[in-house]
Design a protein around this motif. Structure first.
Motif, PDB file in Angstrom:
ATOM      1  N   SER A 265       0.826  -1.200   0.000  1.00 52.00           N
ATOM      2  CA  SER A 265       0.000   0.000   0.000  1.00 52.00           C
ATOM      3  C   SER A 265       0.863   1.254   0.000  1.00 52.00           C
ATOM      4  O   SER A 265       0.591   2.211  -0.735  1.00 52.00           O
ATOM      5  CB  SER A 265      -0.914  -0.001   1.231  1.00 52.00           C
ATOM      6  N   LYS A 266       1.932   1.243   0.799  1.00 53.87           N
ATOM      7  CA  LYS A 266       2.817   2.402   0.878  1.00 53.87           C
ATOM      8  C   LYS A 266       3.507   2.653  -0.447  1.00 53.87           C
ATOM      9  O   LYS A 266       3.616   3.798  -0.905  1.00 53.87           O
ATOM     10  CB  LYS A 266       3.853   2.173   1.981  1.00 53.87           C
TER      11      LYS A 266
ATOM     12  N   VAL B 212       0.864   4.099  -2.996  1.00 57.93           N
ATOM     13  CA  VAL B 212       0.453   5.467  -2.665  1.00 57.93           C
ATOM     14  C   VAL B 212       1.578   6.451  -2.948  1.00 57.93           C
ATOM     15  O   VAL B 212       1.369   7.519  -3.540  1.00 57.93           O
ATOM     16  CB  VAL B 212       0.014   5.551  -1.187  1.00 57.93           C
ATOM     17  N   HIS B 213       2.797   6.102  -2.541  1.00 55.99           N
ATOM     18  CA  HIS B 213       3.921   7.007  -2.745  1.00 55.99           C
ATOM     19  C   HIS B 213       4.288   7.118  -4.219  1.00 55.99           C
ATOM     20  O   HIS B 213       4.665   8.207  -4.686  1.00 55.99           O
ATOM     21  CB  HIS B 213       5.132   6.542  -1.938  1.00 55.99           C
TER      22      HIS B 213
ATOM     23  N   VAL C 219       0.453  13.092   2.839  1.00 55.16           N
ATOM     24  CA  VAL C 219       0.044  11.848   2.178  1.00 55.16           C
ATOM     25  C   VAL C 219       0.321  10.648   3.076  1.00 55.16           C
ATOM     26  O   VAL C 219      -0.531   9.764   3.237  1.00 55.16           O
ATOM     27  CB  VAL C 219       0.775  11.696   0.829  1.00 55.16           C
TER      28      VAL C 219
ATOM     29  N   ARG D 172      -2.356   8.195   4.834  1.00 58.52           N
ATOM     30  CA  ARG D 172      -2.330   6.762   4.532  1.00 58.52           C
ATOM     31  C   ARG D 172      -2.280   5.935   5.813  1.00 58.52           C
ATOM     32  O   ARG D 172      -2.985   4.927   5.956  1.00 58.52           O
ATOM     33  CB  ARG D 172      -1.120   6.440   3.658  1.00 58.52           C
TER      34      ARG D 172
END
Length: 357
Positions: free
Chosen positions: A7-8, A11-12, A144, A148
């Protein structure tokens, strides 16, 4: 842990792609006024290249700050010192890249400040501009990442709540009257000694009830027709145990495959036997009306009881049932009435209500 890492990364990666596009657009728009005589194709090409260079400065800065913020165990003062050192270093690199690489080698001009040639790569105003550019980026990436993490934490809390409710429901189901099994086995033993013809049928009904309780009742939801079938098997066994008992069971279902939590219905009947029918000295009765129409269940039970029942044990069983209904169907309606000679239970569940977890 793996899902968190994935997920990280996603998203990044999305953040940097969008941030890069934003910076390219802003610098390309700014270059129209800074270099009006330059062809737009050249300006766009230069902007794409220089923003890639800036990205190589900003990304290490961003993740250095995130690392210090998340991982460091040192005192807060030293954390601030480290962060300031990282930012100052990034500003110096940013200025060096701008003054000595971008202007002379990409744009082919000398960096100017208010129309005058900049004396060096360190200057109060341009350094402040670099600082603000980097801080703006750092603020975005922190926003962000914090968003998250909060979203992930919210999902984890929701999952833990669901698991806790599932565990509580499992414990509540496990508290269903165990005396039924022992009493039925005792009855079967007595019937076997007498060589009663009904013995095989009772054993078959008991095996069906136990199979349902051990296997199918472990599911979160099951079709209501299966739950009603288990209820009928239970009643047939009880009818043999209580030969003078009058049982009337009316059912009407327009959607038999409607899902319901297993063992909800039978607990009211078990409660009726444990705290009413089994204690009745005279003629005992049990009347059940079950209607399912347009997704709304109406469940009505009346059973005989003695005028002065022993103790308040019925409250324990009802407390268990009420708790399960609160967890599964928060907007249900349950009324329990006690008269001199009977208990009356009315339960309404609207399966169209989406509030159940």
């Amino acid at each position: 842990m793996k899902s968190d890492r994935k997920s990280k990364v996603y998203v990044h990666l999305l953040f940097w792609v969008l941030y890069y596009i934003l910076e390219v657009y802003l610098d390309f728009y700014w270059s129209r006024y800074q270099f009006p005589d330059m062809a737009w194709q050249i300006r766009l090409q230069n902007t794409i290249v220089l923003e890639l260079g800036y990205l190589l400065i900003k990304m290490p800065l961003a993740y250095s700050l995130l690392y210090v913020y998340e991982k460091t165990t040192i005192k807060r003062f030293l954390t601030y010192v480290f962060c300031c050192f990282i930012i100052v270093t990034a500003v110096l690199i940013h200025r060096f890249f701008t003054h000595y690489i971008i202007y002379p080698h990409i744009y082919g001009v000398t960096e100017t400040l208010d129309g005058k040639q900049a004396s060096g790569f360190i200057n109060g105003l341009v350094a402040f501009n670099s600082f603000m550019d980097l801080i703006f980026m750092a603020g975005l990436i922190f926003g962000v990442e914090i968003t998250r993490q909060k979203s992930l934490l919210k999902e984890q809390i929701s999952l833990l709540k669901t698991e806790k409710l599932d565990q509580e429901l499992s414990m509540l189901k496990a508290q269903i009257n165990p005396h039924f099994l022992f009493n039925t086995l005792n009855n079967i033993y007595g019937m076997a000694l007498k060589k009663a013809d009904e013995t095989p049928d009772v054993i078959l009904q008991l095996s069906k009830v136990m199979r349902y309780n051990i296997y199918e009742a472990t599911e979160k939801y099951i079709s209501i027709d299966k739950d009603v079938e288990n209820l009928k098997d239970f009643l047939q066994i009880q009818q043999i145990r209580h030969r003078d008992l009058v049982i009337i069971f009316n059912e009407e279902m327009d959607h038999p495959i409607q899902e319901i939590s297993p063992l909800i219905l039978i607990q009211f009947v078990e409660n009726a036997f444990k705290h009413g029918v089994s204690e009745t000295l005279g003629q005992s009765f049990l009347h059940i009306d079950l209607k399912l129409n347009n997704g709304v269940l109406h469940y009505h039970i009346e059973n005989s009881k003695e005028e002065k029942p022993h103790g308040n044990s019925t409250k324990i069983g009802l407390k268990n049932i009420r708790r399960q209904l609160e967890l599964l169907y928060p907007k249900h309606s349950l009324t329990v009435e006690s008269t001199n000679d009977r208990y009356i239970v009315n339960l309404i569940i609207d399966f169209n209500d989406s509030s159940r977890f």
